[in-house]
Design an enzyme around this catalytic site. Sequence first.
Site, PDB file in Angstrom:
ATOM      1  N   HIS A   4     -17.962  30.510  -0.284  1.00  0.00           N
ATOM      2  CA  HIS A   4     -17.874  31.654   0.623  1.00  0.00           C
ATOM      3  C   HIS A   4     -16.598  32.464   0.403  1.00  0.00           C
ATOM      4  O   HIS A   4     -15.592  31.931  -0.025  1.00  0.00           O
ATOM      5  CB  HIS A   4     -17.856  31.178   2.080  1.00  0.00           C
ATOM      6  CG  HIS A   4     -19.013  30.326   2.454  1.00  0.00           C
ATOM      7  ND1 HIS A   4     -18.914  29.316   3.362  1.00  0.00           N
ATOM      8  CD2 HIS A   4     -20.304  30.322   2.037  1.00  0.00           C
ATOM      9  CE1 HIS A   4     -20.091  28.721   3.507  1.00  0.00           C
ATOM     10  NE2 HIS A   4     -20.953  29.312   2.703  1.00  0.00           N
TER      11      HIS A   4
ATOM     12  N   LYS B 160      -6.794  30.974   3.466  1.00  0.00           N
ATOM     13  CA  LYS B 160      -7.119  29.796   4.279  1.00  0.00           C
ATOM     14  C   LYS B 160      -6.130  28.667   4.010  1.00  0.00           C
ATOM     15  O   LYS B 160      -5.726  28.445   2.876  1.00  0.00           O
ATOM     16  CB  LYS B 160      -8.528  29.286   3.940  1.00  0.00           C
ATOM     17  CG  LYS B 160      -9.622  30.283   4.219  1.00  0.00           C
ATOM     18  CD  LYS B 160     -10.982  29.755   3.779  1.00  0.00           C
ATOM     19  CE  LYS B 160     -12.063  30.777   4.028  1.00  0.00           C
ATOM     20  NZ  LYS B 160     -13.382  30.291   3.560  1.00  0.00           N
TER      21      LYS B 160
ATOM     22  N   TYR C 143      -9.275  24.669   9.328  1.00  0.00           N
ATOM     23  CA  TYR C 143      -8.597  25.633   8.474  1.00  0.00           C
ATOM     24  C   TYR C 143      -8.157  26.838   9.272  1.00  0.00           C
ATOM     25  O   TYR C 143      -8.864  27.354  10.112  1.00  0.00           O
ATOM     26  CB  TYR C 143      -9.428  26.027   7.250  1.00  0.00           C
ATOM     27  CG  TYR C 143     -10.864  26.404   7.486  1.00  0.00           C
ATOM     28  CD1 TYR C 143     -11.268  27.729   7.480  1.00  0.00           C
ATOM     29  CD2 TYR C 143     -11.826  25.425   7.675  1.00  0.00           C
ATOM     30  CE1 TYR C 143     -12.587  28.076   7.667  1.00  0.00           C
ATOM     31  CE2 TYR C 143     -13.152  25.756   7.854  1.00  0.00           C
ATOM     32  CZ  TYR C 143     -13.527  27.092   7.856  1.00  0.00           C
ATOM     33  OH  TYR C 143     -14.844  27.431   8.055  1.00  0.00           O
TER      34      TYR C 143
ATOM     35  N   ASP D  31     -26.383  28.980   2.325  1.00  0.00           N
ATOM     36  CA  ASP D  31     -25.899  28.470   1.042  1.00  0.00           C
ATOM     37  C   ASP D  31     -27.038  28.224   0.053  1.00  0.00           C
ATOM     38  O   ASP D  31     -26.848  28.348  -1.152  1.00  0.00           O
ATOM     39  CB  ASP D  31     -25.061  27.215   1.255  1.00  0.00           C
ATOM     40  CG  ASP D  31     -23.757  27.529   1.971  1.00  0.00           C
ATOM     41  OD1 ASP D  31     -23.310  28.687   1.921  1.00  0.00           O
ATOM     42  OD2 ASP D  31     -23.189  26.618   2.601  1.00  0.00           O
TER      43      ASP D  31
END
Length: 188
Positions: A63, A73, A133, A171
């Site tokens: 992603h 991140k 995250y 996904d």
Amino acid sequence: MQSARFDIQGPVLFTSPVHGDDRGTFFEAYHAQEIRDLLGFDPGFVQDNVSHSKPAGTLRGLHLQRPPFAQGKFVRCITGSIRDVIVDVRDGSATFGQSLHVDLCAEDGRALWVPAGFLHGFVTQEANTIVTYKVTAHYDKNSDISVLWNDPDLDVDWGEIGGAPHLSEKDKNGLSFPAYQALIEDKS
């Protein structure tokens, strides 16, 4: 806190000393000033995300969000273990299309800084894995992109998954890497 860099410029692996005794362990998961000093800038985190994956072999990725909503991140595994994977897709990068992976677990005191401009994903190596995250931009559905985790043009090392991974519909239906490249070129 210690840091290690990679052949691909930008990502950084942070390791916090883990202190333990018969009660368990303690480590400092995040220290803003040390992160700023080691990165050389303030990442400006705006949101914390938590992902809980029930079965081992849950794969989330690959992603990213397009600018102006691109996200850096700071990824850490707080329960279980993962293989964290990133792919450099920064425009003009000498390492464009190259990937790297880092195994992270709850006990190792490690976290990965993933700069904006990288595809990101992970696969869980244990059941009931929790990943947290920090991100530098809020989620924006219209700029969100998913690229196929197993695209042959990327040759990503996901490690031993143990059968077919558990995937979301997003996904399963991600873009091929060539389709992603065409989409980005059209947006330029």
